[in-house]
Design a protein around this motif. Structure first.
Motif, PDB file in Angstrom:
ATOM      1  N   GLU A   2      65.121  51.878  26.679  1.00 12.92           N
ATOM      2  CA  GLU A   2      65.234  53.284  27.055  1.00 12.92           C
ATOM      3  C   GLU A   2      64.996  53.433  28.553  1.00 12.92           C
ATOM      4  N   PHE A   3      65.567  54.484  29.101  1.00 11.50           N
ATOM      5  CA  PHE A   3      65.339  54.801  30.510  1.00 11.50           C
ATOM      6  C   PHE A   3      65.652  56.279  30.722  1.00 11.50           C
ATOM      7  N   ALA A   4      65.216  56.803  31.863  1.00 15.50           N
ATOM      8  CA  ALA A   4      65.418  58.221  32.166  1.00 15.50           C
ATOM      9  C   ALA A   4      66.407  58.383  33.305  1.00 15.50           C
ATOM     10  N   LEU A   5      67.213  59.423  33.224  1.00 21.16           N
ATOM     11  CA  LEU A   5      68.187  59.733  34.268  1.00 21.16           C
ATOM     12  C   LEU A   5      67.551  60.650  35.312  1.00 21.16           C
ATOM     13  N   ASP A   6      66.460  60.203  35.878  1.00 21.53           N
ATOM     14  CA  ASP A   6      65.691  61.036  36.802  1.00 21.53           C
ATOM     15  C   ASP A   6      66.391  61.274  38.131  1.00 21.53           C
ATOM     16  N   GLU A   7      67.330  60.387  38.466  1.00 25.98           N
ATOM     17  CA  GLU A   7      67.966  60.502  39.779  1.00 25.98           C
ATOM     18  C   GLU A   7      68.983  61.639  39.851  1.00 25.98           C
ATOM     19  N   ALA A   8      69.398  62.143  38.692  1.00 27.90           N
ATOM     20  CA  ALA A   8      70.418  63.194  38.678  1.00 27.90           C
ATOM     21  C   ALA A   8      69.788  64.582  38.708  1.00 27.90           C
ATOM     22  N   GLY A  28      65.442  69.902  29.715  1.00 27.49           N
ATOM     23  CA  GLY A  28      64.637  68.837  30.311  1.00 27.49           C
ATOM     24  C   GLY A  28      64.885  67.452  29.770  1.00 27.49           C
ATOM     25  N   ASP A  29      65.829  67.295  28.870  1.00 28.86           N
ATOM     26  CA  ASP A  29      66.130  65.982  28.296  1.00 28.86           C
ATOM     27  C   ASP A  29      66.811  65.092  29.328  1.00 28.86           C
ATOM     28  N   ARG A  30      66.212  63.954  29.622  1.00 30.07           N
ATOM     29  CA  ARG A  30      66.784  62.998  30.582  1.00 30.07           C
ATOM     30  C   ARG A  30      66.841  61.580  30.020  1.00 30.07           C
ATOM     31  N   ALA A  31      66.384  61.386  28.791  1.00 32.19           N
ATOM     32  CA  ALA A  31      66.231  60.039  28.243  1.00 32.19           C
ATOM     33  C   ALA A  31      67.513  59.492  27.637  1.00 32.19           C
ATOM     34  N   VAL A  32      67.721  58.200  27.844  1.00 32.27           N
ATOM     35  CA  VAL A  32      68.788  57.458  27.179  1.00 32.27           C
ATOM     36  C   VAL A  32      68.122  56.394  26.318  1.00 32.27           C
ATOM     37  N   SER A  33      68.468  56.377  25.025  1.00 32.34           N
ATOM     38  CA  SER A  33      67.929  55.378  24.108  1.00 32.34           C
ATOM     39  C   SER A  33      69.015  54.361  23.796  1.00 32.34           C
ATOM     40  N   CYS A  34      68.766  53.105  24.110  1.00 32.36           N
ATOM     41  CA  CYS A  34      69.727  52.029  23.872  1.00 32.36           C
ATOM     42  C   CYS A  34      69.439  51.410  22.502  1.00 32.36           C
ATOM     43  N   TYR A  41      64.085  43.379  25.619  1.00 27.35           N
ATOM     44  CA  TYR A  41      63.522  43.403  24.264  1.00 27.35           C
ATOM     45  C   TYR A  41      64.060  42.252  23.416  1.00 27.35           C
ATOM     46  N   ALA A  42      65.335  41.953  23.586  1.00 26.28           N
ATOM     47  CA  ALA A  42      65.978  40.863  22.840  1.00 26.28           C
ATOM     48  C   ALA A  42      66.717  39.971  23.831  1.00 26.28           C
ATOM     49  N   PRO A  43      65.985  39.104  24.552  1.00 27.89           N
ATOM     50  CA  PRO A  43      66.579  38.334  25.651  1.00 27.89           C
ATOM     51  C   PRO A  43      67.698  37.375  25.256  1.00 27.89           C
ATOM     52  N   ASP A  44      67.628  36.813  24.063  1.00 30.86           N
ATOM     53  CA  ASP A  44      68.654  35.835  23.666  1.00 30.86           C
ATOM     54  C   ASP A  44      69.766  36.539  22.901  1.00 30.86           C
ATOM     55  N   THR A  45      70.807  36.933  23.614  1.00 30.09           N
ATOM     56  CA  THR A  45      71.914  37.643  22.968  1.00 30.09           C
ATOM     57  C   THR A  45      72.674  36.746  21.984  1.00 30.09           C
ATOM     58  N   TRP A  46      72.541  35.437  22.146  1.00 29.73           N
ATOM     59  CA  TRP A  46      73.181  34.521  21.203  1.00 29.73           C
ATOM     60  C   TRP A  46      72.546  34.612  19.820  1.00 29.73           C
ATOM     61  N   ALA A  47      71.304  35.066  19.756  1.00 30.12           N
ATOM     62  CA  ALA A  47      70.575  35.114  18.489  1.00 30.12           C
ATOM     63  C   ALA A  47      70.850  36.399  17.712  1.00 30.12           C
ATOM     64  N   LEU A  48      71.607  37.318  18.286  1.00 31.95           N
ATOM     65  CA  LEU A  48      71.894  38.570  17.593  1.00 31.95           C
ATOM     66  C   LEU A  48      72.795  38.318  16.377  1.00 31.95           C
ATOM     67  N   PRO A  49      72.573  39.039  15.286  1.00 29.86           N
ATOM     68  CA  PRO A  49      73.435  38.867  14.105  1.00 29.86           C
ATOM     69  C   PRO A  49      74.885  39.213  14.426  1.00 29.86           C
ATOM     70  N   LYS A  50      75.789  38.600  13.726  1.00 36.66           N
ATOM     71  CA  LYS A  50      77.209  38.879  13.912  1.00 36.66           C
ATOM     72  C   LYS A  50      77.496  40.337  13.566  1.00 36.66           C
ATOM     73  N   GLY A  51      78.321  40.972  14.368  1.00 37.06           N
ATOM     74  CA  GLY A  51      78.699  42.349  14.087  1.00 37.06           C
ATOM     75  C   GLY A  51      77.768  43.389  14.662  1.00 37.06           C
ATOM     76  N   VAL A  52      76.792  42.963  15.467  1.00 35.54           N
ATOM     77  CA  VAL A  52      75.871  43.901  16.105  1.00 35.54           C
ATOM     78  C   VAL A  52      76.399  44.254  17.493  1.00 35.54           C
ATOM     79  N   ALA A  53      76.411  45.526  17.819  1.00 31.74           N
ATOM     80  CA  ALA A  53      76.906  45.975  19.117  1.00 31.74           C
ATOM     81  C   ALA A  53      75.911  46.935  19.747  1.00 31.74           C
ATOM     82  N   LEU A  54      76.017  47.089  21.053  1.00 31.84           N
ATOM     83  CA  LEU A  54      75.096  47.935  21.796  1.00 31.84           C
ATOM     84  C   LEU A  54      75.655  49.345  21.928  1.00 31.84           C
ATOM     85  N   PHE A  55      74.855  50.324  21.497  1.00 35.44           N
ATOM     86  CA  PHE A  55      75.214  51.735  21.590  1.00 35.44           C
ATOM     87  C   PHE A  55      74.076  52.484  22.260  1.00 35.44           C
ATOM     88  N   TYR A  56      74.261  53.773  22.466  1.00 34.48           N
ATOM     89  CA  TYR A  56      73.166  54.536  23.100  1.00 34.48           C
ATOM     90  C   TYR A  56      73.246  56.019  22.774  1.00 34.48           C
TER      91      TYR A  56
END
Length: 292
Positions: free
Chosen positions: A85-91, A141-147, A115-130
């Motif tokens: 997660e991170f915040a869009l504080d710069e905008a 006041g919402d500025r958070a992005v959850s990955c 959080y999960a440094p070894d991307t090779w270890a991720l299960p098949k079919g897992v993708a990154l969303f947010y």
């Protein structure tokens, strides 16, 4: 990736708060359904309160907006897990959907790797969303992005968090390896050919060479025969990336680039990864790129 309230879009997957209804079925089935329904309701959490490490199930179909999700123990079947997660504080003002997505596309891979440094270890079919703020939630006041890592099909059965379990040598290797590939893909020029953007391709080569030199330097502290062999391969690759970065013209760039690109083929790192006790199956996306 409704109900009245603030919402947040999840690219590629959505959660919609659902009303549970009991139909005309047998008493035991009604009781069981009511029990499951009560448990699901008790587990509902606002998307604003999600924390890194939370495993969850969306309440609806993919694509759309989310108000709440069902947070579950990671040992139970679940579709997603918050991995950064991170915040869009710069905008100062809402950047728009495309603006928010552009930042998330760039930062979520970096945050997820913490959080999960070894991307090779991720299960098949897992993708990154947010999950990202909407124009309406931004105004409150919402500025958070959850990955999140999300199963595109099926479910997950355990936490994807591996950072805390890594040995020092494993962590050192993964940080360097991830930085090399991040440098390559984050600086990929938009032009399809070197002739159309020689300066852009040279800048990419310079970034990859720098990341490789740091990686190779840090690998000197890691013991292992296969790690040593890989270090020698990557040292040579770094030299070729440097040649590409300093190429006088397109022909010289191509000559150096062919050897440079081959030098960081992920297949060449399998033996070293095995020696380090890391995952050894090249992710399908990477395999496809190098095969092409």
């Amino acid at each position: 990736m409704a109900v009245v309230g603030s919402s947040r879009p999840l690219r590629g997957i959505a959660a919609v708060v659902a009303l549970l209804a009991v139909g005309a079925v047998g008493c035991s089935e009604v009781a069981e359904s009511a029990k499951e329904g009560a448990k699901k309701v008790a587990r509902q959490r606002s998307v604003y309160s999600l924390d890194i490490g939370d495993c969850y199930n969306p309440n609806g179909k993919a694509e759309g907006t989310a108000y709440a999700v069902e947070v579950v123990p990671c040992g139970e079947a679940h579709e997603g897990q918050v991995v950064g997660e991170f915040a869009l504080d710069e905008a100062k003002k809402y950047p728009g959907e495309d603006g928010v997505a552009a930042v998330a596309d760039e930062r979520c891979p970096v945050e997820a790797q913490k959080y999960a440094p070894d991307t090779w270890a991720l299960p098949k079919g897992v993708a990154l969303f947010y999950y990202t703020p909407t124009a309406e939630s931004w105004a409150t006041g919402d500025r958070a992005v959850s990955c999140t890592y999300t199963a595109e099909t099926g479910t997950l059965s355990a936490s994807l968090g591996t950072a805390k379990s890594l040995e020092p040598a494993q962590r050192t290797y993964l940080e360097g390896s991830n930085a090399v590939y991040e440098a390559m893909w984050a600086t990929q020029p938009l032009a399809d050919t070197v002739e159309d953007d020689l300066a852009g391709y040279k800048a990419q080569a310079k970034a990859v060479a720098a990341a490789l030199e740091t990686h190779v330097g840090n690998m000197a502290a890691i013991d292992g025969t296969e790690v040593g062999k890989l270090r020698a391969t990557l040292t040579k690759a770094a030299g070729n990336w440097k040649k590409a970065a300093n190429a006088a013209d397109s022909d010289a760039f191509y000559l150096a680039y062919d050897a440079a690109f081959t030098g960081i083929d992920p297949n060449a790192s399998v033996a070293a990864r095995k020696e380090l006790g890391l995952a050894t199956t090249v992710p399908a996306d990477d395999a496809e790129v190098w095969a092409g």
